[in-house]
Write a protein that holds these residues in place. Structure first.
Motif, PDB file in Angstrom:
ATOM      1  N   VAL A 141      46.294  32.041  38.729  1.00  0.00           N
ATOM      2  CA  VAL A 141      46.546  30.946  37.781  1.00  0.00           C
ATOM      3  C   VAL A 141      47.319  31.438  36.561  1.00  0.00           C
ATOM      4  O   VAL A 141      48.246  30.773  36.085  1.00  0.00           O
ATOM      5  N   ASN A 142      46.939  32.622  36.072  1.00  0.00           N
ATOM      6  CA  ASN A 142      47.554  33.157  34.844  1.00  0.00           C
ATOM      7  C   ASN A 142      48.704  34.131  35.118  1.00  0.00           C
ATOM      8  O   ASN A 142      49.250  34.710  34.180  1.00  0.00           O
ATOM      9  N   LYS A 143      49.026  34.308  36.414  1.00  0.00           N
ATOM     10  CA  LYS A 143      50.105  35.239  36.803  1.00  0.00           C
ATOM     11  C   LYS A 143      49.895  36.606  36.149  1.00  0.00           C
ATOM     12  O   LYS A 143      50.796  37.177  35.538  1.00  0.00           O
ATOM     13  N   ASP A 144      48.679  37.122  36.321  1.00  0.00           N
ATOM     14  CA  ASP A 144      48.243  38.347  35.651  1.00  0.00           C
ATOM     15  C   ASP A 144      48.213  39.515  36.647  1.00  0.00           C
ATOM     16  O   ASP A 144      47.263  39.663  37.424  1.00  0.00           O
ATOM     17  N   LEU A 145      49.257  40.343  36.616  1.00  0.00           N
ATOM     18  CA  LEU A 145      49.346  41.481  37.534  1.00  0.00           C
ATOM     19  C   LEU A 145      48.222  42.490  37.324  1.00  0.00           C
ATOM     20  O   LEU A 145      47.646  43.002  38.291  1.00  0.00           O
ATOM     21  N   GLU A 146      47.929  42.787  36.069  1.00  0.00           N
ATOM     22  CA  GLU A 146      46.915  43.791  35.776  1.00  0.00           C
ATOM     23  C   GLU A 146      45.545  43.357  36.273  1.00  0.00           C
ATOM     24  O   GLU A 146      44.776  44.171  36.801  1.00  0.00           O
ATOM     25  N   LEU A 147      45.231  42.085  36.131  1.00  0.00           N
ATOM     26  CA  LEU A 147      43.940  41.587  36.598  1.00  0.00           C
ATOM     27  C   LEU A 147      43.866  41.642  38.120  1.00  0.00           C
ATOM     28  O   LEU A 147      42.829  42.003  38.690  1.00  0.00           O
ATOM     29  N   ALA A 148      44.973  41.329  38.777  1.00  0.00           N
ATOM     30  CA  ALA A 148      45.014  41.416  40.243  1.00  0.00           C
ATOM     31  C   ALA A 148      44.780  42.855  40.690  1.00  0.00           C
ATOM     32  O   ALA A 148      44.031  43.107  41.650  1.00  0.00           O
ATOM     33  N   ARG A 149      45.394  43.797  40.015  1.00  0.00           N
ATOM     34  CA  ARG A 149      45.217  45.213  40.378  1.00  0.00           C
ATOM     35  C   ARG A 149      43.791  45.685  40.068  1.00  0.00           C
ATOM     36  O   ARG A 149      43.249  46.540  40.774  1.00  0.00           O
ATOM     37  N   TRP A 150      43.191  45.138  39.032  1.00  0.00           N
ATOM     38  CA  TRP A 150      41.794  45.461  38.708  1.00  0.00           C
ATOM     39  C   TRP A 150      40.900  45.051  39.874  1.00  0.00           C
ATOM     40  O   TRP A 150      40.006  45.812  40.278  1.00  0.00           O
ATOM     41  N   VAL A 151      41.144  43.863  40.416  1.00  0.00           N
ATOM     42  CA  VAL A 151      40.354  43.372  41.553  1.00  0.00           C
ATOM     43  C   VAL A 151      40.495  44.316  42.746  1.00  0.00           C
ATOM     44  O   VAL A 151      39.494  44.686  43.386  1.00  0.00           O
ATOM     45  N   ILE A 152      41.719  44.708  43.041  1.00  0.00           N
ATOM     46  CA  ILE A 152      41.967  45.610  44.176  1.00  0.00           C
ATOM     47  C   ILE A 152      41.221  46.932  43.994  1.00  0.00           C
ATOM     48  O   ILE A 152      40.584  47.445  44.927  1.00  0.00           O
ATOM     49  N   ASN A 153      41.272  47.486  42.793  1.00  0.00           N
ATOM     50  CA  ASN A 153      40.588  48.759  42.523  1.00  0.00           C
ATOM     51  C   ASN A 153      39.066  48.603  42.584  1.00  0.00           C
ATOM     52  O   ASN A 153      38.348  49.550  42.942  1.00  0.00           O
ATOM     53  N   ARG A 154      38.580  47.406  42.260  1.00  0.00           N
ATOM     54  CA  ARG A 154      37.133  47.169  42.218  1.00  0.00           C
ATOM     55  C   ARG A 154      36.516  47.179  43.609  1.00  0.00           C
ATOM     56  O   ARG A 154      35.301  47.359  43.759  1.00  0.00           O
ATOM     57  N   ASP A 155      37.339  47.015  44.614  1.00  0.00           N
ATOM     58  CA  ASP A 155      36.830  47.008  45.986  1.00  0.00           C
ATOM     59  C   ASP A 155      36.166  48.336  46.338  1.00  0.00           C
ATOM     60  O   ASP A 155      35.235  48.372  47.150  1.00  0.00           O
ATOM     61  N   ALA A 204      43.974  39.061  45.782  1.00  0.00           N
ATOM     62  CA  ALA A 204      44.661  39.756  44.688  1.00  0.00           C
ATOM     63  C   ALA A 204      46.011  40.310  45.144  1.00  0.00           C
ATOM     64  O   ALA A 204      46.995  40.286  44.386  1.00  0.00           O
ATOM     65  N   GLU A 205      46.075  40.779  46.375  1.00  0.00           N
ATOM     66  CA  GLU A 205      47.345  41.290  46.904  1.00  0.00           C
ATOM     67  C   GLU A 205      48.380  40.169  47.046  1.00  0.00           C
ATOM     68  O   GLU A 205      49.570  40.374  46.809  1.00  0.00           O
ATOM     69  N   TRP A 206      47.914  38.979  47.434  1.00  0.00           N
ATOM     70  CA  TRP A 206      48.829  37.840  47.521  1.00  0.00           C
ATOM     71  C   TRP A 206      49.279  37.374  46.140  1.00  0.00           C
ATOM     72  O   TRP A 206      50.394  36.886  45.965  1.00  0.00           O
ATOM     73  N   VAL A 207      48.412  37.545  45.155  1.00  0.00           N
ATOM     74  CA  VAL A 207      48.789  37.227  43.771  1.00  0.00           C
ATOM     75  C   VAL A 207      49.951  38.120  43.348  1.00  0.00           C
ATOM     76  O   VAL A 207      50.939  37.643  42.769  1.00  0.00           O
ATOM     77  N   ILE A 208      49.832  39.401  43.633  1.00  0.00           N
ATOM     78  CA  ILE A 208      50.895  40.346  43.281  1.00  0.00           C
ATOM     79  C   ILE A 208      52.202  39.980  43.981  1.00  0.00           C
ATOM     80  O   ILE A 208      53.275  39.995  43.372  1.00  0.00           O
ATOM     81  N   TYR A 209      52.100  39.616  45.248  1.00  0.00           N
ATOM     82  CA  TYR A 209      53.293  39.198  45.989  1.00  0.00           C
ATOM     83  C   TYR A 209      53.919  37.949  45.364  1.00  0.00           C
ATOM     84  O   TYR A 209      55.149  37.864  45.247  1.00  0.00           O
ATOM     85  N   SER A 210      53.083  36.998  44.955  1.00  0.00           N
ATOM     86  CA  SER A 210      53.610  35.758  44.379  1.00  0.00           C
ATOM     87  C   SER A 210      54.376  36.016  43.085  1.00  0.00           C
ATOM     88  O   SER A 210      55.305  35.279  42.736  1.00  0.00           O
ATOM     89  N   ILE A 211      54.003  37.077  42.375  1.00  0.00           N
ATOM     90  CA  ILE A 211      54.642  37.404  41.094  1.00  0.00           C
ATOM     91  C   ILE A 211      55.859  38.300  41.275  1.00  0.00           C
ATOM     92  O   ILE A 211      56.925  38.070  40.692  1.00  0.00           O
ATOM     93  N   THR A 212      55.719  39.326  42.114  1.00  0.00           N
ATOM     94  CA  THR A 212      56.758  40.352  42.222  1.00  0.00           C
ATOM     95  C   THR A 212      57.666  40.200  43.451  1.00  0.00           C
ATOM     96  O   THR A 212      58.750  40.772  43.477  1.00  0.00           O
ATOM     97  N   GLY A 213      57.177  39.472  44.443  1.00  0.00           N
ATOM     98  CA  GLY A 213      57.932  39.353  45.683  1.00  0.00           C
ATOM     99  C   GLY A 213      57.760  40.557  46.590  1.00  0.00           C
ATOM    100  O   GLY A 213      58.404  40.671  47.621  1.00  0.00           O
ATOM    101  N   LYS A 214      56.858  41.451  46.219  1.00  0.00           N
ATOM    102  CA  LYS A 214      56.609  42.652  47.012  1.00  0.00           C
ATOM    103  C   LYS A 214      55.110  42.794  47.264  1.00  0.00           C
ATOM    104  O   LYS A 214      54.284  42.404  46.457  1.00  0.00           O
TER     105      LYS A 214
END
Length: 218
Positions: A141-155, A204-214
């Motif tokens: 929702v907030n297009k927040d890359l850092e928060l998405a990466r936080w989620v990935i690391n939290r796994d 979270a990985e799809w969030v990163i893709y939606s923002i960066t295209g990668k």
């Protein structure tokens, strides 16, 4: 035309937040039912899965409308396609939350206290995975890359909790073979939470893709 498109994107965000909220309630009610061995509450928690499924259909329909009625540019197209991928993972999270409540009903006559099962680890897994789910949606929702990466690391935290709980259950079985059935059931519950963490990571990985295209692993 763009104003209408932006309004529909805002609607998409709101619907995703609602779906995340339903999942959060399902997990919280499920873990409460498990700890208290409350079959009635577990049955109520299972009903959330129907609402989650309906919400998935609502969001899917909205995404299709955005794709067919509008002419999204590349960035918008990534966002909509990511949302479609996300709701699949969110629906699976809803399924796993229901699975946990079904296990609670199955274990209704078990005595957790007598077997000295450490419920604190399960409660911690529930807390961590719920946090991951909510923050992954917030990141979208907030297009927040850092928060998405936080989620990935939290796994990794959830995986470590699962491993420690699994080792504890194996020890319980070694101490007393009569603990085997309950330990196996509890391991299933822990595995469902571990899978919820995996699906939150996918979101979270799809969030990163939606923002960066990668994709993060590219």
């Amino acid at each position: 035309m763009r104003n209408r498109f932006d309004r529909q994107l805002l609607e998409l965000n709101n619907e995703l937040i609602q779906m995340g909220s339903l999942i959060e309630q399902a997990i919280e009610m499920g873990i409460s039912a498990l700890v208290k061995q409350d079959v009635e509450k577990a049955e109520q928690a299972i009903k959330f899965d129907v609402e989650v499924d309906e919400q998935e259909k609502t969001i899917e329909s909205l995404c299709m409308k955005l794709l067919l009625q509008q002419q999204p540019v590349a960035k918008d197209l990534r966002l909509i396609s990511a949302a479609l991928k996300m709701i699949t993972d969110m629906e699976r999270i809803g399924d796993h939350a229901a699975d946990i409540s079904e296990m609670t009903i199955l274990m209704a006559d078990s005595d957790y206290e007598k077997s000295a099962i450490n419920m604190d680890v399960i409660k911690e897994m529930a807390k961590e995975t719920t946090d991951m789910v909510i923050k992954s949606v917030d990141a979208f929702v907030n297009k927040d890359l850092e928060l998405a990466r936080w989620v990935i690391n939290r796994d990794d935290v959830v995986d470590d909790l699962f491993d420690s709980f699994r080792k504890e259950l194996i020890q319980k079985i070694n101490e007393n073979a009569k603990n085997g059935e309950m330990a196996t059931d509890m391991l299933m519950v822990a595995k469902y939470f571990e899978r919820i963490g995996d699906h939150a990571t996918n979101i979270a990985e799809w969030v990163i893709y939606s923002i960066t295209g990668k994709h993060e692993d590219e």
